[in-house]
Design a protein around this motif. Structure first.
Motif, PDB file in Angstrom:
ATOM      1  N   ILE A 118       0.875  -1.184   0.000  1.00 28.70           N
ATOM      2  CA  ILE A 118       0.000   0.000   0.000  1.00 28.70           C
ATOM      3  C   ILE A 118       0.897   1.214   0.000  1.00 28.70           C
ATOM      4  O   ILE A 118       1.791   1.340   0.828  1.00 28.70           O
ATOM      5  N   ASN A 119       0.636   2.038  -0.961  1.00 28.92           N
ATOM      6  CA  ASN A 119       1.411   3.280  -1.053  1.00 28.92           C
ATOM      7  C   ASN A 119       0.916   4.271  -0.006  1.00 28.92           C
ATOM      8  O   ASN A 119      -0.214   4.186   0.490  1.00 28.92           O
ATOM      9  N   ASN A 120       1.755   5.197   0.249  1.00 29.04           N
ATOM     10  CA  ASN A 120       1.441   6.233   1.231  1.00 29.04           C
ATOM     11  C   ASN A 120       0.221   7.053   0.772  1.00 29.04           C
ATOM     12  O   ASN A 120      -0.638   7.385   1.579  1.00 29.04           O
ATOM     13  N   TRP A 121       0.166   7.352  -0.469  1.00 34.20           N
ATOM     14  CA  TRP A 121      -0.954   8.172  -0.952  1.00 34.20           C
ATOM     15  C   TRP A 121      -2.252   7.398  -0.873  1.00 34.20           C
ATOM     16  O   TRP A 121      -3.303   7.952  -0.646  1.00 34.20           O
ATOM     17  N   GLN A 122      -2.188   6.050  -1.072  1.00 31.14           N
ATOM     18  CA  GLN A 122      -3.379   5.227  -0.970  1.00 31.14           C
ATOM     19  C   GLN A 122      -3.882   5.193   0.469  1.00 31.14           C
ATOM     20  O   GLN A 122      -5.076   5.181   0.728  1.00 31.14           O
ATOM     21  N   LEU A 123      -2.956   5.173   1.385  1.00 34.66           N
ATOM     22  CA  LEU A 123      -3.318   5.184   2.790  1.00 34.66           C
ATOM     23  C   LEU A 123      -3.993   6.506   3.176  1.00 34.66           C
ATOM     24  O   LEU A 123      -5.009   6.511   3.864  1.00 34.66           O
ATOM     25  N   LYS A 124      -3.422   7.563   2.682  1.00 39.32           N
ATOM     26  CA  LYS A 124      -4.016   8.879   2.972  1.00 39.32           C
ATOM     27  C   LYS A 124      -5.393   9.012   2.324  1.00 39.32           C
ATOM     28  O   LYS A 124      -6.324   9.549   2.919  1.00 39.32           O
ATOM     29  N   LEU A 125      -5.519   8.496   1.108  1.00 36.82           N
ATOM     30  CA  LEU A 125      -6.801   8.571   0.412  1.00 36.82           C
ATOM     31  C   LEU A 125      -7.849   7.740   1.151  1.00 36.82           C
ATOM     32  O   LEU A 125      -8.989   8.165   1.347  1.00 36.82           O
ATOM     33  N   GLY A 126      -7.479   6.550   1.563  1.00 34.98           N
ATOM     34  CA  GLY A 126      -8.414   5.694   2.295  1.00 34.98           C
ATOM     35  C   GLY A 126      -8.837   6.334   3.608  1.00 34.98           C
ATOM     36  O   GLY A 126      -9.996   6.266   4.023  1.00 34.98           O
ATOM     37  N   SER A 127      -7.863   6.934   4.303  1.00 32.88           N
ATOM     38  CA  SER A 127      -8.173   7.601   5.574  1.00 32.88           C
ATOM     39  C   SER A 127      -9.114   8.775   5.345  1.00 32.88           C
ATOM     40  O   SER A 127     -10.059   9.004   6.115  1.00 32.88           O
ATOM     41  N   ALA A 128      -8.876   9.525   4.282  1.00 30.56           N
ATOM     42  CA  ALA A 128      -9.724  10.681   3.980  1.00 30.56           C
ATOM     43  C   ALA A 128     -11.144  10.234   3.648  1.00 30.56           C
ATOM     44  O   ALA A 128     -12.128  10.838   4.106  1.00 30.56           O
ATOM     45  N   LEU A 129     -11.254   9.139   2.862  1.00 29.19           N
ATOM     46  CA  LEU A 129     -12.592   8.631   2.521  1.00 29.19           C
ATOM     47  C   LEU A 129     -13.313   8.130   3.761  1.00 29.19           C
ATOM     48  O   LEU A 129     -14.527   8.328   3.920  1.00 29.19           O
ATOM     49  N   MET A 130     -12.587   7.434   4.611  1.00 31.46           N
ATOM     50  CA  MET A 130     -13.178   6.927   5.839  1.00 31.46           C
ATOM     51  C   MET A 130     -13.652   8.079   6.728  1.00 31.46           C
ATOM     52  O   MET A 130     -14.742   8.021   7.297  1.00 31.46           O
ATOM     53  N   LEU A 131     -12.844   9.103   6.825  1.00 36.93           N
ATOM     54  CA  LEU A 131     -13.203  10.269   7.640  1.00 36.93           C
ATOM     55  C   LEU A 131     -14.440  10.963   7.076  1.00 36.93           C
ATOM     56  O   LEU A 131     -15.338  11.358   7.823  1.00 36.93           O
ATOM     57  N   MET A 132     -14.506  11.074   5.758  1.00 38.14           N
ATOM     58  CA  MET A 132     -15.675  11.712   5.128  1.00 38.14           C
ATOM     59  C   MET A 132     -16.937  10.910   5.367  1.00 38.14           C
ATOM     60  O   MET A 132     -18.008  11.467   5.630  1.00 38.14           O
ATOM     61  N   CYS A 133     -16.827   9.589   5.281  1.00 40.75           N
ATOM     62  CA  CYS A 133     -18.001   8.745   5.527  1.00 40.75           C
ATOM     63  C   CYS A 133     -18.486   8.904   6.965  1.00 40.75           C
ATOM     64  O   CYS A 133     -19.696   8.992   7.225  1.00 40.75           O
ATOM     65  N   LEU A 134     -17.532   8.928   7.893  1.00 45.05           N
ATOM     66  CA  LEU A 134     -17.922   9.107   9.297  1.00 45.05           C
ATOM     67  C   LEU A 134     -18.571  10.472   9.535  1.00 45.05           C
ATOM     68  O   LEU A 134     -19.551  10.572  10.286  1.00 45.05           O
ATOM     69  N   LEU A 135     -18.034  11.488   8.893  1.00 41.29           N
ATOM     70  CA  LEU A 135     -18.631  12.821   9.038  1.00 41.29           C
ATOM     71  C   LEU A 135     -20.044  12.868   8.458  1.00 41.29           C
ATOM     72  O   LEU A 135     -20.948  13.468   9.035  1.00 41.29           O
ATOM     73  N   MET A 136     -20.223  12.224   7.307  1.00 37.62           N
ATOM     74  CA  MET A 136     -21.557  12.214   6.691  1.00 37.62           C
ATOM     75  C   MET A 136     -22.546  11.451   7.560  1.00 37.62           C
ATOM     76  O   MET A 136     -23.678  11.883   7.753  1.00 37.62           O
ATOM     77  N   LEU A 137     -22.120  10.307   8.070  1.00 33.81           N
ATOM     78  CA  LEU A 137     -23.017   9.547   8.943  1.00 33.81           C
ATOM     79  C   LEU A 137     -23.304  10.324  10.230  1.00 33.81           C
ATOM     80  O   LEU A 137     -24.419  10.307  10.729  1.00 33.81           O
ATOM     81  N   GLY A 138     -22.311  10.980  10.721  1.00 36.11           N
ATOM     82  CA  GLY A 138     -22.485  11.742  11.957  1.00 36.11           C
ATOM     83  C   GLY A 138     -23.410  12.938  11.763  1.00 36.11           C
ATOM     84  O   GLY A 138     -24.217  13.277  12.631  1.00 36.11           O
ATOM     85  N   SER A 139     -23.317  13.542  10.607  1.00 39.25           N
ATOM     86  CA  SER A 139     -24.186  14.705  10.385  1.00 39.25           C
ATOM     87  C   SER A 139     -25.635  14.292  10.203  1.00 39.25           C
ATOM     88  O   SER A 139     -26.554  15.022  10.535  1.00 39.25           O
ATOM     89  N   CYS A 140     -25.856  13.095   9.676  1.00 44.14           N
ATOM     90  CA  CYS A 140     -27.233  12.618   9.515  1.00 44.14           C
ATOM     91  C   CYS A 140     -27.811  12.185  10.851  1.00 44.14           C
ATOM     92  O   CYS A 140     -29.006  12.281  11.077  1.00 44.14           O
ATOM     93  N   ALA A 141     -26.958  11.652  11.718  1.00 43.34           N
ATOM     94  CA  ALA A 141     -27.445  11.116  12.980  1.00 43.34           C
ATOM     95  C   ALA A 141     -27.677  12.196  14.028  1.00 43.34           C
ATOM     96  O   ALA A 141     -28.474  12.012  14.929  1.00 43.34           O
ATOM     97  N   THR A 142     -26.986  13.298  13.914  1.00 37.80           N
ATOM     98  CA  THR A 142     -27.163  14.331  14.934  1.00 37.80           C
ATOM     99  C   THR A 142     -28.213  15.329  14.483  1.00 37.80           C
ATOM    100  O   THR A 142     -28.462  15.506  13.304  1.00 37.80           O
ATOM    101  N   GLN A 143     -28.799  15.936  15.449  1.00 34.88           N
ATOM    102  CA  GLN A 143     -29.837  16.916  15.153  1.00 34.88           C
ATOM    103  C   GLN A 143     -29.236  18.303  15.201  1.00 34.88           C
ATOM    104  O   GLN A 143     -28.560  18.657  16.172  1.00 34.88           O
ATOM    105  N   GLN A 144     -29.489  19.048  14.153  1.00 34.84           N
ATOM    106  CA  GLN A 144     -28.970  20.407  14.086  1.00 34.84           C
ATOM    107  C   GLN A 144     -29.823  21.297  14.978  1.00 34.84           C
ATOM    108  O   GLN A 144     -31.057  21.146  15.042  1.00 34.84           O
ATOM    109  N   PRO A 145     -29.209  22.211  15.685  1.00 31.93           N
ATOM    110  CA  PRO A 145     -30.032  23.124  16.498  1.00 31.93           C
ATOM    111  C   PRO A 145     -30.887  23.999  15.573  1.00 31.93           C
ATOM    112  O   PRO A 145     -30.399  24.552  14.599  1.00 31.93           O
TER     113      PRO A 145
END
Length: 171
Positions: A3-30
């Motif tokens: 696994i190349n370094n850039w692939q690792l960074k890309l995977g981490s970024a995608l994982m972080l984005m997915c978590l942020l998207m799921l988190g924004s759907c699950a939380t209620q905006q004030p």
């Protein structure tokens, strides 16, 4: 598999984005505080009830002489200069009006049986007899005080409205 370094960074970024998207759907905006809606203004006060005592008004008045005698009026009856009648732009046909000459204090009750006068600036055209009783025949035109006493429709108007309603109900 390497696994190349850039692939690792890309995977981490995608994982972080997915978590942020799921988190924004699950939380209620004030929610912003609702803007208070201004209460509508209160309705205007109802006009005061009309009483039988009508206010008087001063109008420019003329009179019809003998030349129109016998001609039909707006009420359908022929003009008779010897009756206490008047033509008016402001009062309904069939009304009884008290006309007072403020110059001499004389008053007379007239019945409105015609429309007119057809001269700008005048609101009432008296019969010759009414003008004589008020003392305006020498001047021809005078400012007189008028007050409606009652508002009964003339016979021709009430007959016409009865005929109109009867014909409207006929299929």
């Amino acid at each position: 598999m390497r696994i190349n370094n850039w692939q690792l960074k890309l995977g981490s970024a995608l994982m972080l984005m997915c978590l942020l998207m799921l988190g924004s759907c699950a939380t209620q905006q004030p929610q912003p505080a609702p803007v208070p809606i201004a209460a509508p203004p209160p309705p205007p006060p109802a006009p005061p009830p009309q009483t039988s005592a009508q206010p008087s008004r001063t109008v420019r008045t003329s009179y019809q002489g003998e030349q129109a005698a016998g001609r039909p009026t707006a009420s359908g009856e022929p003009y008779d200069p010897d009756e206490l009648t008047a033509a008016s732009k402001i009062f309904p046909i069939g009304s009884t009006v008290l006309v007072t000459n403020p110059a001499n204090g004389k008053s007379v009750k007239v019945r409105i049986n015609d429309r007119g006068p057809h001269v700008r600036g005048r609101s009432l055209d008296l019969s010759k007899r009414a003008a004589e009783e008020l003392g305006i025949t020498d001047k021809g035109v005078a400012r007189l005080r008028v007050r409606r006493i009652d508002s009964k429709p003339s016979k021709s108007e009430s007959t016409k409205s009865t005929l109109d309603s009867a014909s409207a109900s006929t299929p």
